[in-house]
Design a protein around this motif. Structure first.
Motif: not given
Length: 266
Positions: A11-14, A54-56, A225-227
């Protein structure tokens, strides 16, 4: 099946690599191979959910502005350009999805390494390449240039190329500043990412995969999402004053390391 720790790492990598032009798919393939010995394209696909959110959220005001322009002001220029940029990759991705998701292509570290090196080299020399006349922002981008950016975005279906990297490069060559090219790139990615999300939930195989791996998919998307919020903020601020060269050097170095390691262990 990934552990919770592996899911957090993925998730962090993404999140960190989706909006920084170093190829999220390439990094996810490499990370999965290192952790599990093989890549899982379904898990990678579901990781797009967190970064789509994130984009939204990040561009919520811009999205409202676009909708206001369409329905109130009857100004469709930016919406038209975004669609023109999104359509080529959307069509090709849909038609070639079975081929793209094959393990020998999408899961290949060699394909990833080559993509990293080629696009990284272009980023390094980008400022020296001839560019079209300056364009203020994505709305002012001529329709033909928006379509060309979209055609270039098709290359991002190759792991290691980078969706944001390919469209930012094309946007720069089309006349946008680095910061405006990045913002336009992110907005143009949203229709494709929403389409991928709809396809995931529409497919019975994908839904079955989600139900089987629900907990790890949710955990990884929370961290993505956070990253991702951190990464998109950093990227847009960074490009106000800097070029893509540093990311190009990183890509080339990583690609050479991956390719050399692969050749040595064969």
């Amino acid at each position: 099946m990934f552990t919770f720790l592996q899911s957090i790492i993925l998730g962090l990598v993404q999140g960190l690599t989706e909006f920084i032009p170093v190829s999220s798919s390439g990094h996810l393939v490499l990370t999965q191979v290192l952790m599990a010995g093989a890549s899982d394209h379904y898990f990678i696909a579901f990781l797009d959910l967190g970064t789509t959110l994130v984009l939204i959220i990040y561009f919520r005001k811009k999205i409202y502005e676009i909708l206001h322009n369409i329905f109130i002001d009857r100004n469709i220029r930016l919406a038209r350009n975004i669609l023109l940029t999104a359509i080529p990759a959307g069509i090709v991705g849909y038609l070639l999805s079975d081929f793209i998701n094959t393990s020998w292509f999408f899961g290949s570290v060699v394909v990833v390494a080559i993509g990293l090196i080629v696009v990284g080299t272009i980023m390094i020399i980008l400022e020296r390449l001839p560019k079209a006349s300056h364009v203020k922002n994505g709305e002012a981008l001529p329709a033909k240039r928006a379509l060309v950016v979209g055609i270039v975005q098709v290359l991002a279906l190759i792991p290691g190329v980078s969706r944001s990297g390919s469209t930012i490069i094309a946007g720069r060559l089309a006349g946008l500043s680095a910061k405006e090219a990045a913002e336009y790139s992110f907005l143009a990615a949203l229709p494709i990412m929403l389409g991928v999300a709809l396809k995931l939930f529409a497919g019975s195989t994908e839904r079955a995969y989600l139900m089987t791996n629900l907990s790890t998919v949710v955990v990884s998307n929370i961290f993505a999402f956070i990253a991702g919020m951190i990464a998109v903020t950093f990227m847009l601020n960074y490009l106000k004053r800097h070029s893509l060269a540093v990311f190009g050097w990183y890509r080339v170095a990583l690609g050479v390391i991956v390719l050399t390691t692969f050749l040595l262990v064969q």
